[in-house]
Design a protein around this motif. Structure first.
Motif, mmCIF file in Angstrom:
data_model
loop_
_atom_site.group_PDB
_atom_site.id
_atom_site.type_symbol
_atom_site.label_atom_id
_atom_site.label_comp_id
_atom_site.label_asym_id
_atom_site.label_seq_id
_atom_site.Cartn_x
_atom_site.Cartn_y
_atom_site.Cartn_z
ATOM 1 N N HIS A 20 0.749 -1.315 -0.080
ATOM 2 C CA HIS A 20 0.176 -0.616 -0.281
ATOM 3 C C HIS A 20 0.676 1.088 -0.117
ATOM 4 C CE1 HIS A 20 -3.374 2.095 0.812
ATOM 5 N NE2 HIS A 20 -2.893 3.225 1.959
ATOM 6 N N GLU A 21 1.716 1.871 0.574
ATOM 7 C CA GLU A 21 3.042 2.058 1.004
ATOM 8 C C GLU A 21 3.853 2.601 -0.600
ATOM 9 O OE1 GLU A 21 5.566 2.030 4.480
ATOM 10 O OE2 GLU A 21 6.338 4.062 4.099
ATOM 11 N N PHE A 22 3.720 1.619 -0.518
ATOM 12 C CA PHE A 22 4.658 1.597 -2.113
ATOM 13 C C PHE A 22 3.559 2.427 -3.049
ATOM 14 C CE2 PHE A 22 6.345 -0.365 -5.573
ATOM 15 C CZ PHE A 22 7.682 -0.309 -6.117
ATOM 16 N N THR A 23 2.424 1.001 -3.176
ATOM 17 C CA THR A 23 1.640 2.144 -4.986
ATOM 18 C C THR A 23 1.748 3.085 -4.739
ATOM 19 O OG1 THR A 23 0.293 1.191 -3.550
ATOM 20 C CG2 THR A 23 0.636 -0.450 -5.041
ATOM 21 N N ARG A 24 1.463 3.619 -2.914
ATOM 22 C CA ARG A 24 0.588 5.367 -3.153
ATOM 23 C C ARG A 24 2.018 6.392 -3.222
ATOM 24 N NH1 ARG A 24 -0.035 8.955 1.030
ATOM 25 N NH2 ARG A 24 1.333 8.460 2.226
ATOM 26 N N VAL A 25 3.765 5.897 -3.169
ATOM 27 C CA VAL A 25 4.230 7.072 -3.319
ATOM 28 C C VAL A 25 4.435 6.536 -5.187
ATOM 29 C CG1 VAL A 25 6.954 7.108 -3.620
ATOM 30 C CG2 VAL A 25 6.041 6.755 -1.732
ATOM 31 N N MET A 26 4.489 5.195 -5.827
ATOM 32 C CA MET A 26 5.020 5.166 -6.787
ATOM 33 C C MET A 26 4.123 5.780 -7.474
ATOM 34 S SD MET A 26 7.503 3.283 -7.596
ATOM 35 C CE MET A 26 7.388 2.728 -9.367
ATOM 36 N N ASP A 27 2.769 5.345 -7.457
ATOM 37 C CA ASP A 27 1.416 6.203 -8.021
ATOM 38 C C ASP A 27 1.520 7.547 -8.420
ATOM 39 O OD1 ASP A 27 0.151 3.761 -9.056
ATOM 40 O OD2 ASP A 27 -1.405 3.639 -7.364
ATOM 41 N N SER A 28 2.040 8.217 -7.291
ATOM 42 C CA SER A 28 2.232 9.555 -7.292
ATOM 43 C C SER A 28 3.101 10.552 -7.351
ATOM 44 C CB SER A 28 2.284 10.429 -5.927
ATOM 45 O OG SER A 28 3.389 9.956 -5.613
ATOM 46 N N LEU A 29 3.692 9.484 -8.457
ATOM 47 C CA LEU A 29 5.573 10.155 -9.385
ATOM 48 C C LEU A 29 4.974 10.423 -10.642
ATOM 49 C CD1 LEU A 29 7.791 6.894 -9.120
ATOM 50 C CD2 LEU A 29 7.866 9.295 -8.270
ATOM 51 N N PRO A 30 5.588 11.108 -11.195
ATOM 52 C CA PRO A 30 5.150 11.310 -12.204
ATOM 53 C C PRO A 30 5.336 10.724 -13.380
ATOM 54 C CG PRO A 30 7.772 13.024 -11.468
ATOM 55 C CD PRO A 30 6.487 11.807 -10.262
ATOM 56 N N TYR A 31 4.101 11.230 -14.427
ATOM 57 C CA TYR A 31 3.998 10.033 -15.496
ATOM 58 C C TYR A 31 4.970 9.406 -16.179
ATOM 59 C CZ TYR A 31 2.352 7.102 -19.086
ATOM 60 O OH TYR A 31 1.347 6.525 -19.497
ATOM 61 N N SER A 32 6.071 10.106 -16.399
ATOM 62 C CA SER A 32 7.214 9.693 -17.026
ATOM 63 C C SER A 32 8.100 8.644 -16.323
ATOM 64 C CB SER A 32 8.161 11.183 -17.785
ATOM 65 O OG SER A 32 8.166 11.690 -16.877
ATOM 66 N N ASP A 33 7.936 9.243 -15.147
ATOM 67 C CA ASP A 33 9.187 7.712 -14.048
ATOM 68 C C ASP A 33 8.256 6.889 -14.251
ATOM 69 O OD1 ASP A 33 10.714 10.104 -13.947
ATOM 70 O OD2 ASP A 33 10.265 10.657 -11.794
ATOM 71 N N TRP A 34 6.814 6.805 -13.294
ATOM 72 C CA TRP A 34 6.164 5.542 -13.500
ATOM 73 C C TRP A 34 6.276 4.622 -14.600
ATOM 74 C CZ3 TRP A 34 2.148 2.638 -16.086
ATOM 75 C CH2 TRP A 34 1.856 1.521 -14.625
ATOM 76 N N GLN A 35 5.869 5.204 -15.925
ATOM 77 C CA GLN A 35 6.281 4.558 -17.611
ATOM 78 C C GLN A 35 8.036 4.112 -17.630
ATOM 79 O OE1 GLN A 35 5.779 6.798 -20.707
ATOM 80 N NE2 GLN A 35 4.466 5.337 -21.490
ATOM 81 N N ARG A 36 8.541 4.520 -16.991
ATOM 82 C CA ARG A 36 9.613 3.852 -16.618
ATOM 83 C C ARG A 36 10.029 3.004 -16.196
ATOM 84 N NH1 ARG A 36 14.427 6.961 -15.519
ATOM 85 N NH2 ARG A 36 13.276 8.111 -14.464
#
Ligand SMILES: Nc1ncnc2c1ncn2[C@@H]1O[C@H](COP(=O)(O)OP(=O)(O)OP(=O)(O)O)[C@@H](O)[C@H]1O
Length: 684
Positions: A20-36
């Motif tokens: 939960h904590e991990f996904t919260r942080v990941m989901d809040s990343l800029p889109y380009s970071d998440w996509q990478r």
């Protein structure tokens, strides 16, 4: 923490709170970071876009990665490469938290250091001295990566003071309250004083032992006027002590996380020095395997079998519906030996953490130990589908497959794995695949495969039903053909064709309800009826007497009484199977005897138990199992650098091809049904 430790930790073991904590942080990343990040895991662009559109993209991604045996090490590598340090640290922080020391039993801290010496009033809060001592100890024993506060671990959080461990005589006198069974912070289960467990099992005496698995001896313990089952992990386990302890932790975590009426209740644990004990509710009727294969007249009746598989299916579909779904892949857990039965044959799935050990035979050190382990793995193989053995694809369909094997066991009364007279392995699952192969040899068309599947079901139903279930009056017990069809669907080689567990549960519920209605309807007629309500005045003609024709016909049926159908006659005794003639209801309380008397009569060896025509059935609405279909489809390629550990794991112990799994007389029970097909003749 070494990288190898991360690599052996699967993503699906990440606790929900960490995900939960991990996904919260990941989901809040800029889109380009998440996509990478995501494109490191998924190569297929369409797949990636679909994922991006889903509401909980990171959670879904991690879940699917977990289903492909992604490890925490893989995740950390990707995060590190992309310099995503914050989410990386969330994982690193978790990995340091519930860590059991990976030392050998002999190098474990002495009891005086593993337990707080603070007075009982402060048992939940280790004293500063204790914390400091433990930290020092851990820093010596456990090399850590990164920084952060030392997390609690199981021995630490066990609140029993050292005095309860060391001063035996005084301990005996302590009240249970002061023994302070308390909940450690992260597991939510109780830690029991070891000395109490010792006393409850007569110091783990042989007389108290009720079973032995690959990882521990199981004892019946009497503590606080209650029976429990205590599994003491084997210190000399072939798996290696650190792995066993890791699984101990998994068992504790999972069983405290996934609670359900049909999942084994973990009452607590106890740790002292090198002794690790898990404490469960005692299941007096043994395992489904015991009850199916006790060479005696105490074999389960059809109603009982349906009840057991229904409860088991309920638990599995529950696990599949959880978020994230619990997919184990080591589905021996769902094998009949891991379905334990309560007093009234209510089933519970057991063996969560420990079964996982079977997945990593390569960890086994030494030759002798691998022999022992191989037998464990073989047992597991009996429940695994080809796709898992070939490329280690994990998914809920694997659990469905293994449950199909359990259904076959219940239908045929045979073991999932038997050894022929030529010492060859005979897998029950091959019963379906061999019959499927027959169909395939004629044509590979889809229709033919469907047809061969239903032919397989027909064949099983006609030729392989457990002789103990057979009567002269009907070709098979009530709606057993449907269960055979269900088993074959579960065992379909094409995993996408297997039904979701919700559907399996639905079908079983339907059959069970039909059986209940059948038995209930009969019971109404046999038990003393309440006096009929007075007829309305305008219908005051005399009521028919109870000795009318229908009663006469019932009386005639009573004259054909046989063994009890719905009565559990075999008290849980692991070592003394009853002779075939010992079918008796003496173990039942009086109330139950009368309740089930009709059932027993119906199951006479010469009288039909249940008739297929007798029941219509109602439909049950079950929420759609949304997760089931997705798992397999979303991973056509995946990340090239993510290793698949499973396929190689089994390379040394792959089942023999079905052509050789074909000999040996398997069933010596009376009333052996005619066995004229390939499977049967190969066993003759
Ligand atoms: N809670 C329980 N109540 C009663 N008997 C139990 C309980 N748990 C285990 N047993 C008995 O102990 C036996 C061994 O159990 P255990 O879980 O250790 O082994 P297993 O599941 O058969 O094998 P493995 O651990 O290698 O998968 C079971 O078959 C069962 O008869």
């Amino acid at each position: 923490m070494s990288n190898s430790t991360f690599n052996s930790e699967y993503l699906y073991n990440l606790p929900a709170a960490v995900v939960h904590e991990f996904t919260r942080v990941m989901d809040s990343l800029p889109y380009s970071d998440w996509q990478r990040f995501a494109s490191q895991v998924i190569c297929d662009q369409t797949e990636l876009r679909l994922l991006e559109q889903s509401g909980r993209r990171t959670e879904t991604l991690i879940h699917k990665w977990g289903c492909r045996n992604g490890t925490v090490g893989d995740l950390i590598t990707v995060l590190q490469d992309l310099e995503l340090f914050r989410p990386r640290d969330i994982i690193l922080k978790w990995r340091r938290i519930p860590q059991l020391s990976s030392t050998s039993p002999s190098s474990l801290p002495p009891p005086s250091l593993t337990h707080s010496s603070s007075p009982s009033s402060s048992l939940f809060t280790p004293s500063k001295d204790f914390t400091r001592a433990l930290s020092n100890l851990e820093s010596k024993l456990l090399p850590r990566t990164g920084t952060g506060p030392p997390p609690p671990d199981l021995p630490r959080t066990c609140p029993c003071p050292p005095s309860t461990v060391l001063k035996e005589s005084k301990k005996e006198e302590r009240s249970y309250d002061s023994c302070a069974v308390k909940s450690p912070p992260f597991t939510g289960v109780m830690c029991w004083p070891f000395n109490e467990v010792q006393r409850g099992t007569d110091n783990f005496s042989a007389a108290r032992q009720i079973g032995e698995g690959g990882f521990g001896h199981v004892y019946r313990a009497s503590m606080r006027n209650t029976d429990f089952a205590v599994k003491r992990l084997k210190e000399d386990s072939h798996m290696g002590w650190s792995v066993v302890k890791e699984s101990f932790k998994t068992e504790v975590e999972r069983l405290s996380q996934y609670r359900h009426p049909n999942i084994m209740d973990l009452v607590g644990y106890s740790v002292e020095g090198g002794a690790y004990c898990l404490i469960y509710v005692y299941m007096p009727s043994g395992s489904l395997e015991d009850r199916l294969h006790c060479e005696s007249g105490s074999a389960l009746s059809w109603s009982q079998r349906v009840k057991v598989v229904l409860g088991s299916a309920k638990a599995i579909q529950y696990l599949h519906s959880c978020s994230p779904a619990l997919i184990h892949g080591d589905v021996k857990r769902y094998g009949s030996s891991n379905i334990l039965l309560g007093e009234h044959l209510d089933p519970k799935l057991s063996d969560f953490g420990l079964a996982r050990l079977c997945r990593n035979p390569s960890r086994t050190p030494g030759k002798t130990s691998s022999v022992a382990q191989t037998s464990t793995v073989r047992g597991t193989l009996a429940y695994l589908p080809d796709e898992y053995l070939k490329d280690g694809q994990l998914g809920m369909e694997i659990d469905v497959y293994s449950f199909g094997v359990v259904l076959l066991e219940v239908l045929t009364g045979r073991r999932a794995l038997e050894t022929s007279s030529q010492s060859k392995n005979v897998y029950l699952k091959d019963l379906v695949s061999e019959l499927e192969d027959d169909g395939k040899s004629c044509s590979r068309s889809k229709d033919t495969r469907e047809l061969s599947n239903s032919q397989a079901a027909e064949n099983i139903w006609k030729k392989h039903l457990d002789p103990w279930l057979m009567t002269d009056a009907t070709p098979g017990p009530h709606r057993s053909k449907e269960i055979a069809q269900l088993a074959c669907r579960c065992l379909d080689r094409r995993r996408k064709k297997r039904p979701p567990m919700t559907e399996v549960f639905d079908t079983l519920l339907d059959v069970h309800t039909g059986l209940e209605a059948l038995n209930g309807r009969v019971t109404v007629r046999t038990s003393p009826s309440p006096p009929p309500p007075p007829p309305p005045p305008h219908l005051s003609c005399p009521m028919p007497l109870r000795s009318d024709k229908s009663v006469d016909s019932l009386s005639r049926q009573f004259s054909k009484l046989g063994p009890q159908e719905n009565t559990f006659c075999c008290s849980h005794n692991h070592s003394f199977p009853r002779p075939p003639s010992a079918v008796t209801c003496s173990d039942l309380p009086e109330s139950r005897k009368s309740e089930e008397s009709w059932d027993s009569r119906y199951s006479s060896s010469r009288v039909p138990c249940e008739s297929d025509e007798s029941q219509g059935y109602s439909q049950y609405l079950v929420p759609a199992c949304t997760a089931q279909g997705n798992t397999s489809q979303l991973w056509p390629e995946g990340n090239g650098h993510i290793k698949n550990t499973q396929s190689s794991s089994f390379s040394g112990v792959l089942p023999e091809p079905s052509s050789v799994a074909s000999d040996g007389a398997m069933n010596t029970r009376p009333q052996e049904p005619e066995e004229s097909d390939e499977f049967a003749s190969s066993l003759a």
